[in-house]
Design an enzyme around this catalytic site. Structure first.
Site, mmCIF file in Angstrom:
data_model
loop_
_atom_site.group_PDB
_atom_site.id
_atom_site.type_symbol
_atom_site.label_atom_id
_atom_site.label_comp_id
_atom_site.label_asym_id
_atom_site.label_seq_id
_atom_site.Cartn_x
_atom_site.Cartn_y
_atom_site.Cartn_z
ATOM 1 N N THR A 162 0.847 -1.195 0.000
ATOM 2 C CA THR A 162 0.000 0.000 0.000
ATOM 3 C C THR A 162 0.876 1.235 0.000
ATOM 4 O OG1 THR A 162 -1.816 -1.053 1.156
ATOM 5 C CG2 THR A 162 -1.530 1.277 1.579
ATOM 6 N N ARG B 223 -13.800 -7.596 -1.239
ATOM 7 C CA ARG B 223 -13.110 -7.327 0.031
ATOM 8 C C ARG B 223 -12.625 -5.865 0.055
ATOM 9 N NH1 ARG B 223 -7.705 -5.461 1.628
ATOM 10 N NH2 ARG B 223 -7.240 -6.353 3.659
ATOM 11 N N VAL B 224 -12.880 -5.195 1.166
ATOM 12 C CA VAL B 224 -12.398 -3.828 1.348
ATOM 13 C C VAL B 224 -11.483 -3.809 2.559
ATOM 14 C CG1 VAL B 224 -13.096 -1.460 1.903
ATOM 15 C CG2 VAL B 224 -14.465 -2.828 0.301
ATOM 16 N N GLY B 225 -10.319 -3.194 2.411
ATOM 17 C CA GLY B 225 -9.351 -3.138 3.505
ATOM 18 C C GLY B 225 -9.510 -1.893 4.354
ATOM 19 N N ASP B 226 -8.460 -1.582 5.094
ATOM 20 C CA ASP B 226 -8.501 -0.445 6.021
ATOM 21 C C ASP B 226 -8.293 0.903 5.339
ATOM 22 O OD1 ASP B 226 -5.859 -1.420 5.482
ATOM 23 O OD2 ASP B 226 -5.101 -0.105 7.063
ATOM 24 N N THR C 79 -0.294 0.946 6.858
ATOM 25 C CA THR C 79 -0.079 -0.154 5.917
ATOM 26 C C THR C 79 0.120 -1.447 6.692
ATOM 27 O OG1 THR C 79 1.384 -1.057 4.206
ATOM 28 C CG2 THR C 79 2.393 0.466 5.769
ATOM 29 N N GLY C 80 -0.382 -2.531 6.144
ATOM 30 C CA GLY C 80 -0.295 -3.829 6.827
ATOM 31 C C GLY C 80 -1.558 -4.611 6.548
ATOM 32 N N GLY D 175 -4.944 -5.204 6.557
ATOM 33 C CA GLY D 175 -6.010 -4.259 6.818
ATOM 34 C C GLY D 175 -7.035 -4.698 7.845
#
Ligand code: ASP
Length: 291
Positions: free
Chosen positions: A158, A186-189, A208-209, A211
Site C-alpha cells: 500500500t 473485500r475492502v481493507g482499512d 499499511t499492513g 487491513g
C-alpha cells in the site's frame, strides 16, 4: 496567515522481501520527498501534496497500489483509496473500484463533488467516469502485480502520504490494491476513515499492513485520539496503535506527522519502505528492516 515548518512522510508499504533490493523504490521515494518539499515550500496545500504524491506512487507500478496492484481471486483489480483534509475534516474514499488509473484522484472527487464520504464498486466507477478520470483500457497489460514475500499469503505495498503545509494544515492519503488473491468485494482499512487513513488539526496518519487488523483496532483514529486526549507524541501514539494491531495478531506500519512537524514512522513487520521530509528540511529515505 501563520507560517510553520513544512514536513511530509510517504510510504510504499510495510511488506519487504528479505533478499530483494529496493534501490529503485528508495530512489523513487526520495525523489517524491523532494517533489513534496518543493510543492510545500511553494505554498501548496497539504491536501494537494498528498494527492499528487500518492498519484505518483500509484502510477509508478513499484508498489501494491494503482499500476502495481494485485488481482483478486476472480483475477480482477479492485482498488481502495482515501484522502482527508485535517483542517476541515472533509474526507473522500473509494472502495473496490475498477478500471481507473488513480483511485486517490477518485477519492478526492468523492470529497469535493459529492455530499458523501465513500463510494464503493460501480458507484465509484461511475463517478470517476463522470469526472473524466483516466481509464485503464486493458487491465491485463496495464497492471504489473508485485511479488509476494515468502511464506506470506498477501503482498503488502500500500502507498500513503501525510503532510503539514506552511499554513499549518495537515492532510493524509492512502491507496492500495489490497491484499493478494483477496476475495472479490473485500475492502481493507485504507479507504475506511479512522482505520487506515485519518487527518485532523493535530495529526495526519496513513497505515499499511494487514487491513483487517487495522480495521479491528481502528488504528489511525486511535493515534489521533491518543494525541487529543492523552497528549502523547505522534511516535508514542503510533507505537501504541501498532502494539494493539500486534495484540490482535497483525503487523504493519504507520506514518504520521503532527502539527508541529514531528513525525513518526514505526512498523512491526519485516520493514517499511518510506521517505521523510523532516521539519528542518532534511530528506531521508530507505527500507527499514528489523533484524
Ligand atoms: N492495508 C492494505 C489492505 O489491507 C494492505 C497493505 O497495507 O499493503 O488492503
Amino acid at each position: 496567515m501563520t507560517s510553520t515548518p513544512v514536513a511530509m512522510v510517504l510510504h510504499g508499504g510495510a511488506g519487504v522481501l528479505a533478499k530483494k533490493s529496493y534501490e529503485r523504490e528508495v530512489t523513487h521515494m526520495r525523489g517524491l520527498a523532494a517533489r513534496g518539499k518543493a510543492m510545500l515550500n511553494d505554498g501548496r496545500s497539504a491536501l494537494d501534496v498528498v494527492e499528487t504524491i500518492v498519484y505518483e506512487l500509484e502510477v509508478s507500478g513499484l508498489y501494491v497500489a494503482g499500476k502495481g496492484s494485485s488481482p483478486n481471486t476472480d483475477n480482477r483489480y479492485e482498488l481502495d483509496a482515501a484522502i482527508m483534509d485535517g483542517e476541515t475534516r472533509n474526507a473522500g474514499a473509494v472502495a473496490a473500484m475498477e478500471g481507473f488509473v488513480s483511485p486517490v484522484m477518485a477519492a478526492r472527487k468523492v470529497m469535493e463533488s459529492t455530499p458523501h464520504v465513500m463510494l464503493a464498486g460501480w458507484g465509484a466507477n461511475r463517478l470517476a467516469e463522470r469526472e473524466g478520470l483516466e481509464r485503464v483500457e486493458e487491465p491485463e497489460s496495464y497492471y504489473v502485480p508485485a511479488a509476494v514475500p515468502d511464506g506470506r499469503a498477501y503482498a503488502t505495498g500500500t502507498v500513503g502520504c501525510v503532510a503539514l503545509d506552511a499554513q499549518g494544515r495537515l492532510a493524509a492519503a492512502t491507496s492500495t490494491g489490497g491484499t493478494l488473491k483477496k476475495t472479490p468485494g473485500r475492502v481493507g482499512d485504507c479507504p475506511l476513515i479512522g482505520a487506515g487513513t485519518w487527518a485532523d488539526q493535530d495529526i495526519a496518519v496513513s497505515c499499511t499492513g494487514q487491513g483487517e487488523f487495522f480495521i479491528r483496532s481502528l488504528a489511525a483514529g486511535t493515534v489521533a485520539a491518543r494525541i487529543r486526549y492523552l497528549h502523547e507524541s505522534p511516535e508514542e501514539a503510533a507505537q501504541w496503535a501498532l502494539k494493539d494491531v500486534k495484540r490482535l495478531g497483525g503487523d504493519g506500519g504507520i506514518i504520521a506527522v503532527g502539527r508541529d512537524g514531528r513525525i513518526a514512522t514505526p512498523y512491526n513487520s519485516e520493514g517499511m519502505k518510506c521517505a521523510v521530509l523532516h521539519a528542518d528540511g532534511r530528506i531521508t529515505a530507505g527500507v527499514q528492516e528489523l533484524s
